[in-house]
Design a protein around this motif. Sequence first.
Motif, mmCIF file in Angstrom:
data_model
loop_
_atom_site.group_PDB
_atom_site.id
_atom_site.type_symbol
_atom_site.label_atom_id
_atom_site.label_comp_id
_atom_site.label_asym_id
_atom_site.label_seq_id
_atom_site.Cartn_x
_atom_site.Cartn_y
_atom_site.Cartn_z
ATOM 1 N N LEU A 179 3.365 -2.139 -10.130
ATOM 2 C CA LEU A 179 3.637 -2.094 -11.560
ATOM 3 C C LEU A 179 3.862 -0.659 -12.026
ATOM 4 N N ARG A 180 3.046 0.251 -11.545
ATOM 5 C CA ARG A 180 3.223 1.659 -11.939
ATOM 6 C C ARG A 180 4.546 2.200 -11.421
ATOM 7 N N THR A 232 7.357 0.736 -13.640
ATOM 8 C CA THR A 232 7.400 1.295 -14.995
ATOM 9 C C THR A 232 7.607 2.794 -14.990
#
Length: 143
Positions: free
Chosen positions: A96-97, A100
């Motif tokens: 996810l990091r 994003t």
Amino acid sequence: MEPPKKTKNIGYLRRLKEKLEFRIATEASTLGAEKDLVRKIKEVDEELHEALKGYRMRKKAELIEKDIEESRKKAEEQEKLIAEQDKKLDDLYSKLRRLTGMTRRPIRKERRPMQEPQPVEISLADIAVIKDKKNGDQDTGKD
């Protein structure tokens, strides 16, 4: 703690009790002999009761030990599952990091240091005025 007493075999005590009861029921004997047999039956019954009590306690202890072992195994399995889920969550969070674009954690603003409290200054004149007000109230009440 007392050392455990050696108990006789439960089966032996049961057979002995049955034999004595059978003798009372079938043999024709004097009143004194029957009383002796009844006393022996009572003694054997007490020994049998103690032996059964010890047997039940040992059996209960074994069952509790088994329950404890099963609980430990279940706890270990749950810990493994938790560790696996934790690893999956870490992987998902890192993905996810990356998606994003947040490769680093945001930097927090530095906090301002707290100001030290300023000491309150009281002059001797203030103290004298306070004392005068207190004394003045008392003096007026006496007149």
